[in-house]
Design an enzyme around this catalytic site. Structure first.
Site, PDB file in Angstrom:
ATOM      1  N   ARG A   4      -9.403 -10.880  14.111  1.00 44.56           N
ATOM      2  CA  ARG A   4      -8.083 -10.380  14.540  1.00 44.56           C
ATOM      3  C   ARG A   4      -7.935 -10.352  16.054  1.00 44.56           C
ATOM      4  O   ARG A   4      -6.836 -10.492  16.581  1.00 44.56           O
ATOM      5  CB  ARG A   4      -7.859  -8.954  14.029  1.00 44.56           C
ATOM      6  CG  ARG A   4      -7.744  -8.824  12.525  1.00 44.56           C
ATOM      7  CD  ARG A   4      -7.207  -7.437  12.185  1.00 44.56           C
ATOM      8  NE  ARG A   4      -7.464  -7.061  10.809  1.00 44.56           N
ATOM      9  CZ  ARG A   4      -6.714  -7.451   9.770  1.00 44.56           C
ATOM     10  NH1 ARG A   4      -5.675  -8.209   9.969  1.00 44.56           N
ATOM     11  NH2 ARG A   4      -7.021  -7.069   8.546  1.00 44.56           N
ATOM     12  N   GLU A  60       6.091  -9.907  10.379  1.00 41.94           N
ATOM     13  CA  GLU A  60       4.956 -10.336   9.559  1.00 41.94           C
ATOM     14  C   GLU A  60       4.150 -11.381  10.329  1.00 41.94           C
ATOM     15  O   GLU A  60       4.709 -12.169  11.092  1.00 41.94           O
ATOM     16  CB  GLU A  60       5.503 -10.907   8.234  1.00 41.94           C
ATOM     17  CG  GLU A  60       4.481 -11.429   7.267  1.00 41.94           C
ATOM     18  CD  GLU A  60       3.555 -10.383   6.685  1.00 41.94           C
ATOM     19  OE1 GLU A  60       2.823  -9.756   7.470  1.00 41.94           O
ATOM     20  OE2 GLU A  60       3.533 -10.211   5.446  1.00 41.94           O
ATOM     21  N   ASP A  61       2.850 -11.390  10.126  1.00 36.70           N
ATOM     22  CA  ASP A  61       2.016 -12.375  10.819  1.00 36.70           C
ATOM     23  C   ASP A  61       2.242 -13.782  10.271  1.00 36.70           C
ATOM     24  O   ASP A  61       2.443 -14.732  11.014  1.00 36.70           O
ATOM     25  CB  ASP A  61       0.528 -11.989  10.747  1.00 36.70           C
ATOM     26  CG  ASP A  61       0.048 -11.689   9.328  1.00 36.70           C
ATOM     27  OD1 ASP A  61       0.862 -11.754   8.370  1.00 36.70           O
ATOM     28  OD2 ASP A  61      -1.145 -11.375   9.163  1.00 36.70           O
ATOM     29  N   ASP A 101       2.837 -17.010   3.624  1.00 38.16           N
ATOM     30  CA  ASP A 101       1.970 -17.963   2.940  1.00 38.16           C
ATOM     31  C   ASP A 101       2.627 -18.318   1.601  1.00 38.16           C
ATOM     32  O   ASP A 101       3.531 -19.143   1.540  1.00 38.16           O
ATOM     33  CB  ASP A 101       0.597 -17.302   2.800  1.00 38.16           C
ATOM     34  CG  ASP A 101      -0.473 -18.178   2.176  1.00 38.16           C
ATOM     35  OD1 ASP A 101      -0.318 -19.401   2.170  1.00 38.16           O
ATOM     36  OD2 ASP A 101      -1.477 -17.630   1.694  1.00 38.16           O
ATOM     37  N   PHE A 118      -6.301 -22.318   6.288  1.00 35.07           N
ATOM     38  CA  PHE A 118      -6.584 -20.916   6.552  1.00 35.07           C
ATOM     39  C   PHE A 118      -6.817 -20.725   8.054  1.00 35.07           C
ATOM     40  O   PHE A 118      -7.633 -21.423   8.657  1.00 35.07           O
ATOM     41  CB  PHE A 118      -7.806 -20.434   5.768  1.00 35.07           C
ATOM     42  CG  PHE A 118      -7.975 -18.952   5.837  1.00 35.07           C
ATOM     43  CD1 PHE A 118      -7.197 -18.118   5.056  1.00 35.07           C
ATOM     44  CD2 PHE A 118      -8.882 -18.389   6.718  1.00 35.07           C
ATOM     45  CE1 PHE A 118      -7.317 -16.736   5.142  1.00 35.07           C
ATOM     46  CE2 PHE A 118      -9.017 -17.013   6.802  1.00 35.07           C
ATOM     47  CZ  PHE A 118      -8.230 -16.192   6.009  1.00 35.07           C
TER      48      PHE A 118
HETATM   49  P1  IMP Z   1       1.745 -14.174   1.138  1.00 37.51           P
HETATM   50  O1  IMP Z   1       2.172 -12.973   0.352  1.00 37.51           O
HETATM   51  O2  IMP Z   1       0.949 -15.137   0.307  1.00 37.51           O
HETATM   52  O3  IMP Z   1       2.912 -14.855   1.809  1.00 37.51           O
HETATM   53  O4  IMP Z   1       0.740 -13.724   2.291  1.00 37.51           O
HETATM   54  C1  IMP Z   1       0.566 -12.400   2.616  1.00 37.51           C
HETATM   55  C2  IMP Z   1      -0.521 -12.132   3.605  1.00 37.51           C
HETATM   56  O5  IMP Z   1      -1.667 -12.943   3.367  1.00 37.51           O
HETATM   57  C3  IMP Z   1      -0.180 -12.390   5.048  1.00 37.51           C
HETATM   58  O6  IMP Z   1       0.582 -11.373   5.629  1.00 37.51           O
HETATM   59  C4  IMP Z   1      -1.556 -12.448   5.658  1.00 37.51           C
HETATM   60  O7  IMP Z   1      -2.033 -11.152   5.931  1.00 37.51           O
HETATM   61  C5  IMP Z   1      -2.386 -13.072   4.557  1.00 37.51           C
HETATM   62  N1  IMP Z   1      -2.615 -14.489   4.850  1.00 37.51           N
HETATM   63  C6  IMP Z   1      -1.980 -15.556   4.356  1.00 37.51           C
HETATM   64  N2  IMP Z   1      -2.453 -16.697   4.871  1.00 37.51           N
HETATM   65  C7  IMP Z   1      -3.429 -16.336   5.736  1.00 37.51           C
HETATM   66  C8  IMP Z   1      -4.298 -17.067   6.617  1.00 37.51           C
HETATM   67  O8  IMP Z   1      -4.268 -18.306   6.739  1.00 37.51           O
HETATM   68  N3  IMP Z   1      -5.169 -16.316   7.359  1.00 37.51           N
HETATM   69  C9  IMP Z   1      -5.241 -14.969   7.286  1.00 37.51           C
HETATM   70  N4  IMP Z   1      -4.448 -14.243   6.494  1.00 37.51           N
HETATM   71  C10 IMP Z   1      -3.543 -14.926   5.724  1.00 37.51           C
END
Ligand code: IMP
Length: 186
Positions: free
Chosen positions: A177, A111-112, A115, A164
Site C-alpha cells: 500500500r 474507490e481505488d 475490478d 493484478f
Molecule cells: P471489485 O468489487 O471486484 O470491483 O473490486 C473491489 C476491490 O478489490 C477493490 O476496491 C480493491 O480493493 C480490490 N482489488 C481489485 N483489483 C485489485 C488489484 O489489482 N490489486 C489490489 N486490489 C484489487
C-alpha cells in the site's frame, strides 16, 4: 527528476510474488490534480461529502481531497474483505455510512480500483436508496475487461488491463500500500 512515463528495471517481491514497475508516482499525481480540478468545477455550488472506501482508497483519497479546492467533508466506509488476487464476490459493510451523512447529501465515493464491479454495484445504489441527493464515483483505476457488474465511473484516473496491481494504496494481502507508484504482478 523522475520521468513521467519511463519505469526502471527494478523488481520487488511481496509474499513471494514478483512485481515490476507499472505507473510512476508523477504520472498518478498529474492525473489526480486534473481530477481534483474537474471535481471542484462540478461541485462549485454544492458541498459534497467524500466517502472514502477503506482501506485501498486512502492514499488516492488523501491526494484527491487536497486537489479539490472546495469545502468538503470526508467520511470513511469499510465494505468488504479482499483476499489474495481474486475477488471474493462477497460484499460486507464492515463500517457503513451513517444515515445523517447520506440523506440529502451529495456523495462523492472514492474507490481505488473498479475490478469486477461487485462492490460498487451494490454499494452505490444502496446510497441512492437511502436518500442521497446525488451519488458520484471517483476511481483511480478501472479494469474494464474484468467487469461482471456495470458501474458508472464519473471521475476515472486510468483504465488498465486485467492484471493484478499494488501500490498507491492497493495491496497484496496488506503489503504494497505504501509504494508511491503502481506495480504490476509478473
Ligand atoms: P471489485 O468489487 O471486484 O470491483 O473490486 C473491489 C476491490 O478489490 C477493490 O476496491 C480493491 O480493493 C480490490 N482489488 C481489485 N483489483 C485489485 C488489484 O489489482 N490489486 C489490489 N486490489 C484489487
Amino acid at each position: 527528476m523522475e520521468n513521467a512515463t519511463a519505469v526502471s528495471s527494478e523488481r520487488l517481491t511481496l509474499h513471494g510474488k514478483a512485481f515490476r514497475p507499472y505507473m510512476a508516482a508523477k504520472t498518478i499525481a498529474e492525473r489526480v490534480a486534473e481530477l481534483g480540478q474537474q471535481i471542484a468545477r462540478d461541485y462549485a455550488h454544492v458541498e459534497p461529502v467524500m466517502v472514502v472506501v477503506l482501506k485501498g482508497s486512502v492514499v488516492f483519497a488523501a491526494d484527491l481531497a487536497r486537489a479539490v479546492s472546495l469545502p468538503m467533508e470526508m467520511e470513511f466506509v469499510r465494505l468488504s474483505s479482499y483476499s489474495g488476487t481474486q475477488s471474493t464476490g462477497v460484499v460486507k459493510a464492515l463500517q457503513p455510512l451513517a444515515d445523517e451523512l447520506c440523506e440529502g447529501r451529495h456523495l462523492l465515493v472514492v474507490e481505488d480500483i473498479v475490478d469486477t464491479g461487485t462492490t460498487l454495484s451494490k454499494f452505490l445504489p444502496d446510497l441512492k436508496a437511502r436518500g442521497a441527493a446525488s451519488v458520484k464515483l471517483a476511481a483511480l483505476l478501472s479494469k474494464p475487461d474484468a467487469r461482471l457488474h456495470e458501474v458508472e465511473i464519473d471521475y476515472l484516473g486510468f483504465e488498465i488491463p486485467n492484471d493484478f496491481v499494488v501500490g498507491y494504496g492497493l495491496d497484496y494481502d496488506e503489503l504494497g500500500r505504501n509504494l508511491p507508484g503502481i506495480w504490476v504482478a509478473e
